[in-house]
Design an enzyme around this catalytic site. Structure first.
Site, mmCIF file in Angstrom:
data_model
loop_
_atom_site.group_PDB
_atom_site.id
_atom_site.type_symbol
_atom_site.label_atom_id
_atom_site.label_comp_id
_atom_site.label_asym_id
_atom_site.label_seq_id
_atom_site.Cartn_x
_atom_site.Cartn_y
_atom_site.Cartn_z
ATOM 1 N N ASN A 98 0.871 -1.169 0.000
ATOM 2 C CA ASN A 98 0.000 0.000 0.000
ATOM 3 C C ASN A 98 0.912 1.225 0.000
ATOM 4 O O ASN A 98 1.535 1.552 1.013
ATOM 5 C CB ASN A 98 -0.913 -0.005 1.230
ATOM 6 C CG ASN A 98 -1.855 1.191 1.263
ATOM 7 O OD1 ASN A 98 -1.478 2.309 0.916
ATOM 8 N ND2 ASN A 98 -3.078 0.975 1.698
ATOM 9 N N GLU A 158 -3.899 1.895 -2.946
ATOM 10 C CA GLU A 158 -4.020 3.328 -2.640
ATOM 11 C C GLU A 158 -3.135 4.165 -3.556
ATOM 12 O O GLU A 158 -2.320 4.964 -3.109
ATOM 13 C CB GLU A 158 -3.709 3.600 -1.163
ATOM 14 C CG GLU A 158 -4.968 3.665 -0.314
ATOM 15 C CD GLU A 158 -4.775 4.388 0.998
ATOM 16 O OE1 GLU A 158 -5.354 5.476 1.140
ATOM 17 O OE2 GLU A 158 -4.083 3.861 1.872
ATOM 18 N N ASP A 199 -4.145 -4.874 0.912
ATOM 19 C CA ASP A 199 -4.503 -4.271 2.187
ATOM 20 C C ASP A 199 -5.931 -4.696 2.492
ATOM 21 O O ASP A 199 -6.876 -4.159 1.920
ATOM 22 C CB ASP A 199 -4.367 -2.755 2.081
ATOM 23 C CG ASP A 199 -4.766 -2.034 3.355
ATOM 24 O OD1 ASP A 199 -5.218 -2.706 4.307
ATOM 25 O OD2 ASP A 199 -4.653 -0.794 3.390
ATOM 26 N N ASN A 220 -7.390 -4.410 5.453
ATOM 27 C CA ASN A 220 -7.992 -3.593 6.506
ATOM 28 C C ASN A 220 -8.710 -4.446 7.542
ATOM 29 O O ASN A 220 -9.797 -4.094 8.028
ATOM 30 C CB ASN A 220 -8.929 -2.540 5.906
ATOM 31 C CG ASN A 220 -8.206 -1.233 5.604
ATOM 32 O OD1 ASN A 220 -7.396 -0.769 6.403
ATOM 33 N ND2 ASN A 220 -8.474 -0.661 4.444
ATOM 34 N N ASP A 248 -2.031 -6.124 6.065
ATOM 35 C CA ASP A 248 -1.714 -6.459 4.672
ATOM 36 C C ASP A 248 -1.419 -7.954 4.619
ATOM 37 O O ASP A 248 -0.529 -8.443 5.325
ATOM 38 C CB ASP A 248 -0.508 -5.658 4.189
ATOM 39 C CG ASP A 248 -0.743 -4.166 4.315
ATOM 40 O OD1 ASP A 248 -1.238 -3.568 3.348
ATOM 41 O OD2 ASP A 248 -0.437 -3.601 5.390
ATOM 42 N N ASP A 268 2.635 4.692 5.225
ATOM 43 C CA ASP A 268 2.425 4.158 6.570
ATOM 44 C C ASP A 268 2.357 2.632 6.567
ATOM 45 O O ASP A 268 2.221 2.021 7.634
ATOM 46 C CB ASP A 268 1.194 4.765 7.235
ATOM 47 C CG ASP A 268 -0.012 4.881 6.319
ATOM 48 O OD1 ASP A 268 0.047 4.357 5.191
ATOM 49 O OD2 ASP A 268 -1.012 5.502 6.727
ATOM 50 N N HIS A 269 2.471 2.017 5.397
ATOM 51 C CA HIS A 269 2.551 0.565 5.262
ATOM 52 C C HIS A 269 3.958 0.166 4.808
ATOM 53 O O HIS A 269 4.664 0.947 4.184
ATOM 54 C CB HIS A 269 1.578 0.050 4.206
ATOM 55 C CG HIS A 269 0.138 0.232 4.533
ATOM 56 N ND1 HIS A 269 -0.699 -0.819 4.824
ATOM 57 C CD2 HIS A 269 -0.633 1.352 4.600
ATOM 58 C CE1 HIS A 269 -1.921 -0.360 5.056
ATOM 59 N NE2 HIS A 269 -1.906 0.947 4.917
#
Length: 258
Positions: free
Chosen positions: A7, A34, A147, A149, A220, A249-250
């Site tokens: 991501n 993303e 991802d 989530n 993930d 941030d991943h």
């Protein structure tokens, strides 16, 4: 064959990090999420210069997924999940690379919950379940990478501490049950299989020094059907990318199939 998911949290802003990672980790297939860019502004030239063919499903400002293949062109199999012709979010892209079938997915976050965003998340997961049921029995290796989530459990391997996250959509029983039912179709969670109880976080929020404190989440995932799982040799998180300047941030996650 090395298959990865990353991501990027905005492919334009993170392009230097993405290109560095492609050069250093050299995945054969990379699923990106993303993108936050339209189809027209996808940085194809830079990615091709890095040695990768690409297909992508963009959306200006948010969402967006892509499949990259090193030294070859991935062949698109499906764009978007079946089951809701009115869903305009760019969240699923399926490709063939050699004998591999790979689905790149960006599952809805679902916050705040309860509410329409959480309802959409659960409906999307049901659509994913129904489509995945058509893939799991293929003779070819299938990898559903992205991802999700979803934090699968409260165990340390999945979350640094569930306290403070109990109302988050990522930890809700309905989200976890949908993820478990997806695995029950016959998919193997690669990281969990090879690393047991070890913390294998893939996401660290930008706030509250969560990266510095290793206050991460495992959201993930790479899920493998039986032919892919039979070839599973390694699975890792490329944490070093998260620690660099202006990172996503991943962190990227990958599996190696023999």
């Amino acid at each position: 064959m090395k298959i990865a998911t990353f991501n990027v949290n905005g492919i334009t802003a993170r392009l230097p990090r993405l290109l560095e990672w492609l050069a250093e980790s050299a995945p054969d297939v990379a699923c990106l999420q993303e993108l936050k860019t339209s189809d027209e502004t996808f940085p194809l030239q830079a990615i091709e210069a890095a040695g990768y063919g690409a297909i992508w499903h963009g959306q200006k400002g948010f969402n967006g997924v892509a499949v990259l293949a090193r030294g070859t062109q991935p062949v698109e199999r499906r764009r978007g999940l079946p089951g809701d012709p009115d869903d305009t979010h760019s969240r699923y892209l399926e490709a063939q690379v050699g004998d591999l079938v790979v689905g790149a997915l960006y599952l809805p976050n679902g916050n705040p919950q309860p509410g329409p965003k959480f309802d959409y998340k659960l409906k999307w997961m049901q659509r994913l379940h129904e489509h995945a049921a058509t893939l799991v029995g293929l003779d070819a290796p299938v990898v559903l990478a992205g991802d999700y989530n979803v934090v699968p459990t409260d165990a340390v391997r999945d979350i640094y501490s569930p306290k403070g996250w109990q109302n988050d959509a990522l930890l809700q029983p309905e989200s976890r049950d949908a993820f478990a039912r997806l695995q029950a179709l016959g998919f193997t969670d690669a990281l969990a299989t090879l690393h047991g109880d070890a913390a294998m976080y893939t996401y660290w929020d930008y706030f509250r020094q969560r990266w510095e404190r290793n206050a991460g989440l495992r959201i993930d995932h790479l899920l493998l059907n039986a032919p892919a799982a039979a070839r599973l040799k390694a699975a890792e998180v490329d944490r070093f990318i998260r620690g660099r300047e202006k990172p996503s941030d991943h962190a990227p996650v990958w599996v190696e199939l023999g």
